[in-house]
Design an enzyme around this catalytic site. Structure first.
Site, short mmCIF file in Angstrom:
data_model
loop_
_atom_site.label_atom_id
_atom_site.label_comp_id
_atom_site.label_asym_id
_atom_site.label_seq_id
_atom_site.Cartn_x
_atom_site.Cartn_y
_atom_site.Cartn_z
N LYS A 9 105.68 62.95 -12.93
CA LYS A 9 104.36 62.36 -13.22
C LYS A 9 103.27 63.29 -12.69
O LYS A 9 103.50 64.12 -11.81
CB LYS A 9 104.21 60.97 -12.58
CG LYS A 9 104.34 60.91 -11.04
CD LYS A 9 103.08 61.22 -10.26
CE LYS A 9 103.27 61.13 -8.75
NZ LYS A 9 102.26 61.87 -7.98
N ASP A 133 105.37 55.07 -5.08
CA ASP A 133 105.18 55.60 -6.44
C ASP A 133 106.27 55.15 -7.42
O ASP A 133 106.21 55.49 -8.60
CB ASP A 133 105.20 57.14 -6.42
CG ASP A 133 103.95 57.72 -5.80
OD1 ASP A 133 103.01 56.95 -5.53
OD2 ASP A 133 103.92 58.96 -5.59
O1 C5P Z 1 105.60 54.99 0.07
P1 C5P Z 1 106.16 56.32 0.39
O2 C5P Z 1 107.42 56.24 1.20
O3 C5P Z 1 106.31 57.20 -0.80
O4 C5P Z 1 105.07 57.04 1.30
C1 C5P Z 1 105.36 58.18 2.07
C2 C5P Z 1 104.27 58.35 3.10
O5 C5P Z 1 103.04 58.73 2.47
C3 C5P Z 1 103.92 57.09 3.89
O6 C5P Z 1 104.73 56.98 5.02
C4 C5P Z 1 102.47 57.34 4.26
O7 C5P Z 1 102.41 58.22 5.38
C5 C5P Z 1 101.92 58.11 3.08
N1 C5P Z 1 101.25 57.24 2.09
C6 C5P Z 1 100.00 56.71 2.39
N2 C5P Z 1 99.37 55.93 1.46
C7 C5P Z 1 99.93 55.69 0.26
C8 C5P Z 1 101.19 56.23 -0.07
C9 C5P Z 1 101.82 57.00 0.87
O8 C5P Z 1 99.47 56.93 3.48
N3 C5P Z 1 99.26 54.94 -0.63
#
Ligand code: C5P
Length: 278
Positions: A9, A133
């Site tokens: 994406k 995501d």
């Molecule tokens: O949700 P995911 O595990 O993909 O997110 C990885 C990291 O990216 C989270 O631990 C956070 O530090 C950061 N993140 C964030 N805000 C978001 C998505 C991700 O701060 N909307």
């Protein structure tokens, strides 16, 4: 055996709204799938097993594919395992959602193989538990995402646009880029729906509030963006938390052994089918 395409994406725009008390960032972003992707082969089995064409990628329980198989069993109560072979083409640490797409594809394929116990909208809401995501991939392939990214509003496909993806050798870690976000540096006042509506009407403004923090983490990325703009592209924008850029317009990326470049097109899916490489 079921063989399924798992697209990457890009984020056509990405606005950071605020930092939340739980450490995540609230965002508003227009996501689009592209026809650069991995393929995954799935077999039902007595236990889970993941192999990958790229030996540098971890295939243990930290891989989102195996997180997805655990999640699917937890939610449905089924006992089967899943053997998965991942043919990796999407670069990692690129902001292209490769791992998230693999997890979504695994949930979808597991569900197909056991007879569609769950609906797509159940899979989509479960997916948010293992990554912000991942729910997006259950949309049409064009979606406006809010919250942590897990609140997905599926949209009609945009006019097909061909673009270049350029990935430098250096990669970026998502948490590191988010850690560097300073709310005073993010894009100017934002009325989310009017930004989206203008974009959909064709007044396209491409921006990414994660670019500045990424450039602070790796200043050479700012130089790469300037260099790509000199190649004749109208728009050069980092996708997600980087380090890949998408480039729109008539340019051509430089040939450079330190850059991987891919010409891609927007890709969408119909509600009853998963993504198919065109
Ligand atoms: O949700 P995911 O595990 O993909 O997110 C990885 C990291 O990216 C989270 O631990 C956070 O530090 C950061 N993140 C964030 N805000 C978001 C998505 C991700 O701060 N909307």
């Amino acid at each position: 055996m079921l063989q399924v395409f798992s697209p990457a994406k890009i984020n056509l725009f990405l606005k950071i709204i605020r930092k939340r008390p739980d450490g995540y960032h609230e965002l508003a972003s227009l996501f689009q799938t592209i026809n650069l992707g991995d393929t995954l082969d799935f077999h039902l089995a007595s236990h889970d097993e993941l192999t990958c064409s790229d030996p540098s990628l971890p295939t243990d329980e930290n891989n989102l594919v195996l997180k997805a198989t655990h999640l699917y069993r937890k939610k449905t109560g089924i006992k089967a395992g899943l053997k998965v072979h991942l043919n990796k083409y999407i670069p990692s640490q690129a902001g292209l959602g490769g791992g998230s797409g693999n997890a979504a594809t695994t949930l979808w394929a597991f569900n197909e193989l056991v007879g569609k116990i769950a609906t797509d909208s159940e899979l989509q809401s479960w997916a948010g538990e293992i990554g912000s995501d991942i729910p997006f991939f259950f949309s049409s392939g064009t979606a406006y995402c809010t919250g942590r990214g897990e609140q997905v509003c599926s949209l009609d496909p945009l006019q097909t646009q061909s673009c270049w993806i350029v990935k430098p050798r250096i990669g970026l870690s998502t948490p590191e880029v988010y850690r560097r976000v300073r709310m005073t540096q993010t894009s100017i006042p934002f009325d989310d729906l009017s930004t989206l509506n203008s974009f959909l009407r064709g007044e396209r403004s491409y921006f990414n509030d994660l670019e500045q923090p990424a450039f602070e983490a790796k200043p050479e990325l700012q130089d790469l963006k300037a260099r790509l703009l000199k190649c004749g592209f109208e728009t050069v924008l980092m996708t997600g938390s980087g380090s890949a850029f998408f480039c729109l317009g008539r340019g051509r990326p430089p040939s450079d052994p330190n850059l991987s470049s891919y010409v891609v097109q927007f890709l969408n899916r119909t509600p009853t089918n998963w993504y198919k490489k065109n």
